[in-house]
Design an enzyme around this catalytic site. Structure first.
Site, PDB file in Angstrom:
ATOM      1  CE1 TYR A 225      -9.667  -2.605   0.610  1.00  0.00           C
ATOM      2  CE2 TYR A 225      -8.727  -0.661  -0.404  1.00  0.00           C
ATOM      3  CZ  TYR A 225      -8.565  -1.832   0.315  1.00  0.00           C
ATOM      4  OH  TYR A 225      -7.330  -2.224   0.747  1.00  0.00           O
TER       5      TYR A 225
ATOM      6  CD  GLU B 274      -9.368  -8.660  -3.385  1.00  0.00           C
ATOM      7  OE1 GLU B 274     -10.154  -8.251  -2.517  1.00  0.00           O
ATOM      8  OE2 GLU B 274      -8.233  -9.117  -3.107  1.00  0.00           O
TER       9      GLU B 274
ATOM     10  CG  ASN C 141      -3.378  -2.498   7.034  1.00  0.00           C
ATOM     11  OD1 ASN C 141      -3.220  -2.067   5.897  1.00  0.00           O
ATOM     12  ND2 ASN C 141      -4.469  -3.149   7.398  1.00  0.00           N
TER      13      ASN C 141
ATOM     14  CE  LYS D 191      -3.931  -2.183   2.393  1.00  0.00           C
ATOM     15  NZ  LYS D 191      -4.819  -2.116   3.580  1.00  0.00           N
TER      16      LYS D 191
ATOM     17  CG  HIS E 237      -5.531  -6.013  -0.252  1.00  0.00           C
ATOM     18  ND1 HIS E 237      -6.742  -5.878   0.385  1.00  0.00           N
ATOM     19  CD2 HIS E 237      -5.734  -6.918  -1.255  1.00  0.00           C
ATOM     20  CE1 HIS E 237      -7.639  -6.647  -0.213  1.00  0.00           C
ATOM     21  NE2 HIS E 237      -7.059  -7.292  -1.212  1.00  0.00           N
TER      22      HIS E 237
HETATM   23  P1  GDP Z   1      -8.037  -6.779   5.690  1.00  0.00           P
HETATM   24  O1  GDP Z   1      -8.724  -7.865   4.878  1.00  0.00           O
HETATM   25  O2  GDP Z   1      -7.178  -7.312   6.798  1.00  0.00           O
HETATM   26  O3  GDP Z   1      -7.254  -5.804   4.808  1.00  0.00           O
HETATM   27  O4  GDP Z   1      -9.158  -5.912   6.429  1.00  0.00           O
HETATM   28  P2  GDP Z   1     -10.608  -5.356   5.962  1.00  0.00           P
HETATM   29  O5  GDP Z   1     -11.045  -6.016   4.672  1.00  0.00           O
HETATM   30  O6  GDP Z   1     -11.512  -5.452   7.159  1.00  0.00           O
HETATM   31  O7  GDP Z   1     -10.354  -3.808   5.695  1.00  0.00           O
HETATM   32  C1  GDP Z   1      -9.762  -3.353   4.504  1.00  0.00           C
HETATM   33  C2  GDP Z   1      -8.785  -2.253   4.838  1.00  0.00           C
HETATM   34  O8  GDP Z   1      -9.492  -1.140   5.382  1.00  0.00           O
HETATM   35  C3  GDP Z   1      -7.759  -2.603   5.916  1.00  0.00           C
HETATM   36  O9  GDP Z   1      -6.639  -3.330   5.439  1.00  0.00           O
HETATM   37  C4  GDP Z   1      -7.365  -1.222   6.421  1.00  0.00           C
HETATM   38  O10 GDP Z   1      -6.419  -0.580   5.557  1.00  0.00           O
HETATM   39  C5  GDP Z   1      -8.692  -0.489   6.360  1.00  0.00           C
HETATM   40  N1  GDP Z   1      -9.433  -0.534   7.638  1.00  0.00           N
HETATM   41  C6  GDP Z   1      -9.977  -1.608   8.267  1.00  0.00           C
HETATM   42  N2  GDP Z   1     -10.582  -1.261   9.410  1.00  0.00           N
HETATM   43  C7  GDP Z   1     -10.430   0.090   9.494  1.00  0.00           C
HETATM   44  C8  GDP Z   1     -10.847   1.069  10.465  1.00  0.00           C
HETATM   45  O11 GDP Z   1     -11.493   0.756  11.475  1.00  0.00           O
HETATM   46  N3  GDP Z   1     -10.502   2.372  10.219  1.00  0.00           N
HETATM   47  C9  GDP Z   1      -9.794   2.754   9.099  1.00  0.00           C
HETATM   48  N4  GDP Z   1      -9.489   4.052   8.930  1.00  0.00           N
HETATM   49  N5  GDP Z   1      -9.387   1.858   8.174  1.00  0.00           N
HETATM   50  C10 GDP Z   1      -9.691   0.554   8.375  1.00  0.00           C
END
Ligand code: GDP
Length: 139
Positions: A51, A128, A114, A11, A117
């Protein structure tokens, strides 16, 4: 166990901090084959499309702004059980909760920033990978 492919993204936070090489080292050490790789910058519409599943989440606007803030490195990774293995290599979404030695624990700075992805299931991996790569790029 079946050979799988998964989509991995380094990222903009990680690319911008010069961490791409360190993250690629994790990928090599975990014995993934990089089937395809490219660097690109997403438009807002492209990030929103990627997303789309998170459209109703409160962090959707911040997330799509973050994902358009700089270059990404996008990869199709292949190995046995690639989807789960790449998620294990990344660690939990929130770096504070990720296991020691994982990419997100080592380099992540917040639940949003983080660093990487990874696809979460076979169906999403297919969709994807197809979002970023043409069939010819995956030969
Ligand atoms: P992943 O599959 O571990 O990437 O997690 P998710 O699919 O739940 O979320 C997608 C991405 O959204 C994450 O990798 C983070 O970059 C972001 N994200 C997830 N939860 C949060 C949150 O509570 N706040 C913010 N600002 N970003 C989040």
């Amino acid at each position: 166990m079946a050979i799988e492919r998964t989509l991995a993204i380094i990222k903009p936070d990680a690319v911008g901090r010069g961490l791409a090489g360190d993250i690629l080292k994790h990928i090599h050490e975990a014995k993934f084959k990089i089937v395809a790789i490219k660097s690109l910058r997403l438009t807002k519409a492209e990030a929103e499309g990627f997303y789309a599943v998170h459209r109703e989440r409160p962090f959707f606007k911040d997330l799509t702004e973050f994902m358009t803030s700089g270059k990404l490195i996008v990869m199709a990774l292949e190995c046995e059980n690639a989807i789960a293995r790449w998620r294990d290599t990344m660690g939990a979404t929130d770096p504070a909760k990720a296991a020691h030695g994982t990419i997100r624990k080592t380099f992540g700075t917040s639940i949003q920033n983080n660093c990487t992805h990874g696809s979460d299931a076979a169906e999403t991996a297919r969709a994807e990978i197809g979002y970023f790569f043409s069939g010819m790029e995956l030969v």
